[in-house]
Design a protein around this motif. Structure first.
Motif, PDB file in Angstrom:
ATOM      1  N   LYS A  69       5.372   8.319 -13.957  1.00  0.00           N
ATOM      2  CA  LYS A  69       5.142   7.024 -13.326  1.00  0.00           C
ATOM      3  C   LYS A  69       5.123   7.131 -11.799  1.00  0.00           C
ATOM      4  N   VAL A  70       6.095   7.844 -11.255  1.00  0.00           N
ATOM      5  CA  VAL A  70       6.177   7.993  -9.802  1.00  0.00           C
ATOM      6  C   VAL A  70       4.983   8.773  -9.268  1.00  0.00           C
ATOM      7  N   ARG A  71       4.660   9.879  -9.918  1.00  0.00           N
ATOM      8  CA  ARG A  71       3.533  10.695  -9.457  1.00  0.00           C
ATOM      9  C   ARG A  71       2.230   9.899  -9.498  1.00  0.00           C
ATOM     10  N   ASN A  72       2.012   9.144 -10.588  1.00  0.00           N
ATOM     11  CA  ASN A  72       0.802   8.336 -10.712  1.00  0.00           C
ATOM     12  C   ASN A  72       0.715   7.300  -9.605  1.00  0.00           C
ATOM     13  N   GLU A  73       1.847   6.659  -9.308  1.00  0.00           N
ATOM     14  CA  GLU A  73       1.820   5.601  -8.304  1.00  0.00           C
ATOM     15  C   GLU A  73       1.518   6.154  -6.914  1.00  0.00           C
ATOM     16  N   VAL A  74       2.119   7.260  -6.559  1.00  0.00           N
ATOM     17  CA  VAL A  74       1.856   7.855  -5.246  1.00  0.00           C
ATOM     18  C   VAL A  74       0.379   8.205  -5.106  1.00  0.00           C
ATOM     19  N   ASP A  75      -0.180   8.833  -6.130  1.00  0.00           N
ATOM     20  CA  ASP A  75      -1.578   9.269  -6.044  1.00  0.00           C
ATOM     21  C   ASP A  75      -2.534   8.083  -5.979  1.00  0.00           C
ATOM     22  N   ILE A  76      -2.269   7.032  -6.756  1.00  0.00           N
ATOM     23  CA  ILE A  76      -3.198   5.893  -6.734  1.00  0.00           C
ATOM     24  C   ILE A  76      -3.041   5.093  -5.448  1.00  0.00           C
ATOM     25  N   ILE A  77      -1.834   4.987  -4.898  1.00  0.00           N
ATOM     26  CA  ILE A  77      -1.652   4.287  -3.618  1.00  0.00           C
ATOM     27  C   ILE A  77      -2.461   4.988  -2.533  1.00  0.00           C
ATOM     28  N   ARG A  78      -2.368   6.302  -2.488  1.00  0.00           N
ATOM     29  CA  ARG A  78      -3.104   7.041  -1.455  1.00  0.00           C
ATOM     30  C   ARG A  78      -4.612   6.950  -1.660  1.00  0.00           C
ATOM     31  N   TYR A  79      -5.040   6.892  -2.904  1.00  0.00           N
ATOM     32  CA  TYR A  79      -6.473   6.750  -3.192  1.00  0.00           C
ATOM     33  C   TYR A  79      -6.966   5.373  -2.736  1.00  0.00           C
ATOM     34  N   ILE A  80      -6.230   4.332  -3.080  1.00  0.00           N
ATOM     35  CA  ILE A  80      -6.618   2.978  -2.681  1.00  0.00           C
ATOM     36  C   ILE A  80      -6.593   2.835  -1.164  1.00  0.00           C
ATOM     37  N   GLN A  81      -5.610   3.447  -0.533  1.00  0.00           N
ATOM     38  CA  GLN A  81      -5.496   3.382   0.921  1.00  0.00           C
ATOM     39  C   GLN A  81      -6.703   4.012   1.607  1.00  0.00           C
ATOM     40  N   GLN A  82      -7.199   5.093   1.012  1.00  0.00           N
ATOM     41  CA  GLN A  82      -8.313   5.798   1.640  1.00  0.00           C
ATOM     42  C   GLN A  82      -9.662   5.154   1.338  1.00  0.00           C
ATOM     43  N   HIS A  83      -9.766   4.432   0.214  1.00  0.00           N
ATOM     44  CA  HIS A  83     -11.075   3.942  -0.218  1.00  0.00           C
ATOM     45  C   HIS A  83     -11.246   2.431  -0.132  1.00  0.00           C
ATOM     46  N   THR A  84     -10.220   1.685   0.271  1.00  0.00           N
ATOM     47  CA  THR A  84     -10.335   0.233   0.382  1.00  0.00           C
ATOM     48  C   THR A  84      -9.553  -0.250   1.600  1.00  0.00           C
ATOM     49  N   THR A  85      -9.612  -1.552   1.828  1.00  0.00           N
ATOM     50  CA  THR A  85      -8.786  -2.163   2.876  1.00  0.00           C
ATOM     51  C   THR A  85      -7.627  -2.960   2.265  1.00  0.00           C
ATOM     52  N   ILE A  86      -7.363  -2.769   0.990  1.00  0.00           N
ATOM     53  CA  ILE A  86      -6.251  -3.444   0.329  1.00  0.00           C
ATOM     54  C   ILE A  86      -4.946  -2.986   0.980  1.00  0.00           C
ATOM     55  N   PRO A  87      -4.097  -3.905   1.411  1.00  0.00           N
ATOM     56  CA  PRO A  87      -2.846  -3.506   2.080  1.00  0.00           C
ATOM     57  C   PRO A  87      -1.806  -3.000   1.080  1.00  0.00           C
ATOM     58  N   VAL A  88      -1.622  -1.705   1.050  1.00  0.00           N
ATOM     59  CA  VAL A  88      -0.645  -1.076   0.153  1.00  0.00           C
ATOM     60  C   VAL A  88       0.413  -0.371   1.002  1.00  0.00           C
ATOM     61  N   PRO A  89       1.583  -0.077   0.431  1.00  0.00           N
ATOM     62  CA  PRO A  89       2.630   0.587   1.220  1.00  0.00           C
ATOM     63  C   PRO A  89       2.211   1.991   1.654  1.00  0.00           C
TER      64      PRO A  89
END
Length: 476
Positions: A88-108
């Motif tokens: 769960k933790v590994r998945n969340e870190v990877d998807i947060i970084r992916y969303i951060q790089q590919h969108t303007t959605i404000p994520v931690p």
């Protein structure tokens, strides 16, 4: 007969006991000091205060305030609630970084994370993130006034149209951005290097966690950790298989009588037949590309400021590439409450939902128009059309039933049975008796074996978690 399938109460009690015992340990002075020192290793600045921990459904977070005005949080999955903590933790870190790089959605922003072995505190895997300053979450604004924290949220029936459009519109923009992220397989993302991700792990869903935790489903019945899916039809079939496995393996509170068991078995078998026939996906979308989907994306995970502007979206752990039918279904959370929990039943939820859906689609079309004018979206990428079609056709209920094992029975008999198998002269409780002729002789024989097993299992109530589900040391 019950409509929803109940949680295994014996497992639920054990889950709660483990969580409570673990959280109690966090309040020891030496533990709090160690947590504070650990945060300071990964976030520079002069600390001011380590705030009291906040517990959600799956995690506990500590916030450290700094003299520079910023804050950082460290978050741990709760034992007893999270059945796959490191995944769960590994998945969340990877998807947060992916969303951060590919969108303007404000994520931690992730400062640091690690596995259980990399955590010197002995508190399991963790994430340290920059804290997103906010006033409240979106659910707080939309919830009916007077409802307490312990109450299930329900959209304020008197909410102003202007406020609803403002908040729905911002959320629609987030969904629109996610819908443009297309991936070649169904599964969870793994970051290979700073700029490369691959779909290389199984889709870890909210439902899978709950099947193991509250449905006592053996882990061996789940897709393998590195299993991904090349087609939507194969994934729908796997979800249908899990529904049947759930009924067979849940130890307590799964059925209340022989006929209740037959009714649930027939529903799952017919749903699986439809999935195997490819009835839940179109040939044009079956082989992808697939969309990013977050099982837990809802108003309580959307942070807003005093001007009702979204400033952050958090809790991405159950996010994966999924069939486009998931993203094409309009969001269930428009009323805050899930349809299977609506006080007056599924049909009443549907009636209220339809009016709110039109408000949401109106602001979504506006968001689409702006994005098209700015060159960020093509006309064929609109979400509003497929969402309306999903609702009108009933495909919304197909995807909902596929994703929700405990809600499956209510949705199948209320929304799917007549659509796929024709009208019935019987009441909803007795309709299964007309559908039994759709089963083969072998399927009927197997059903009776399942019934016999479930009735025998009802004579005693024991915990059926697998050994590695429970860290019994926490309870000592």
């Amino acid at each position: 007969m019950r409509t929803r399938m109940c949680f295994d109460d014996v497992a639920w009690e054990q889950s709660e006991a483990i969580q409570d015992a673990w959280v109690h340990e966090l309040f020891k002075e030496e533990t709090l000091m160690a947590i504070g020192q650990f945060i300071l290793k990964h976030r520079r600045g002069v600390p001011i205060e380590l705030c009291d921990p906040k517990a959600g459904a799956f995690n506990v977070s500590f916030r450290m305030k700094f003299e520079d005005g910023g804050s950082a949080i460290i978050r741990f999955p709760k034992p007893g609630a999270t059945m796959f903590p490191e995944e769960k933790v590994r998945n969340e870190v990877d998807i947060i970084r992916y969303i951060q790089q590919h969108t303007t959605i404000p994520v931690p922003f992730v400062l640091h994370w690690g596995t259980k072995e990399e955590n010197p505190l002995g508190l399991g895997p963790f994430i340290i993130m920059e804290y997103i300053d906010h006033v409240m979450d979106l659910s707080d604004v939309l919830n009916t006034p007077g409802y307490a924290i312990k109450d299930r949220p329900i959209l304020d029936p008197h909410v102003g149209t202007a406020k609803l459009k403002l908040l729905y519109g911002q959320f629609a923009g987030i969904l629109l951005q996610l819908s443009t992220l297309r991936l070649p397989k169904i599964g969870s993302l793994v970051q290979i290097d700073d700029f490369t991700w691959e779909v290389a792990q199984r889709p870890l869903s909210y439902n899978v966690n709950e099947l193991v935790r509250l449905g006592t489903l053996p882990r061996l019945r789940l897709p393998r950790a590195n299993e991904t899916f090349q087609s939507a039809s194969s994934y729908f079939t796997t979800l249908a298989d899990l529904h049947l496995e759930h009924l067979i393996h849940q130890r307590n509170d799964a059925v209340d009588s022989a006929d209740d068991c037959r009714r649930r078995y027939i529903a799952r078998l017919l749903f699986r037949k439809l999935a195997k026939e490819g009835r839940f996906t179109a040939s044009s979308t079956n082989l992808g590309p697939f969309n990013i989907w977050c099982d837990d994306l809802r108003p309580s995970n959307v942070l807003i400021n005093e001007h009702l502007q979204i400033v952050g979206v958090v809790d991405w752990e159950f996010t994966y590439a999924a069939p486009v039918e998931f993203s094409h279904a309009p969001p269930w959370w428009l009323l805050l409450e899930q349809p299977e929990y609506w006080p007056d039943g599924l049909e009443a939820w549907t009636k209220v939902y339809e009016s709110r859906l039109q408000t949401f689609l109106k602001v979504l079309r506006k968001q689409e128009g702006v994005a098209i004018d700015q060159g960020r979206l093509k006309d064929e990428q609109r979400l509003s059309r497929p969402m309306q079609q999903s609702w009108d056709s009933g495909d919304f209920w197909v995807t909902y039933a596929a994703r929700k094992s405990f809600a499956f029975d209510a949705v199948f008999w209320t929304k799917l049975d007549a659509r796929f198998f024709g009208p019935s002269m019987s009441t909803e409780d007795d309709r299964w008796k007309e559908r039994i002729d759709l089963l083969t002789k072998d399927e009927r024989a197997h059903m009776e074996k399942v019934v016999e097993k479930k009735l025998e299992g009802m004579k005693t109530r024991v915990l059926a978690w697998e050994p590695d589900e429970v860290d019994l040391k926490i309870l000592k």
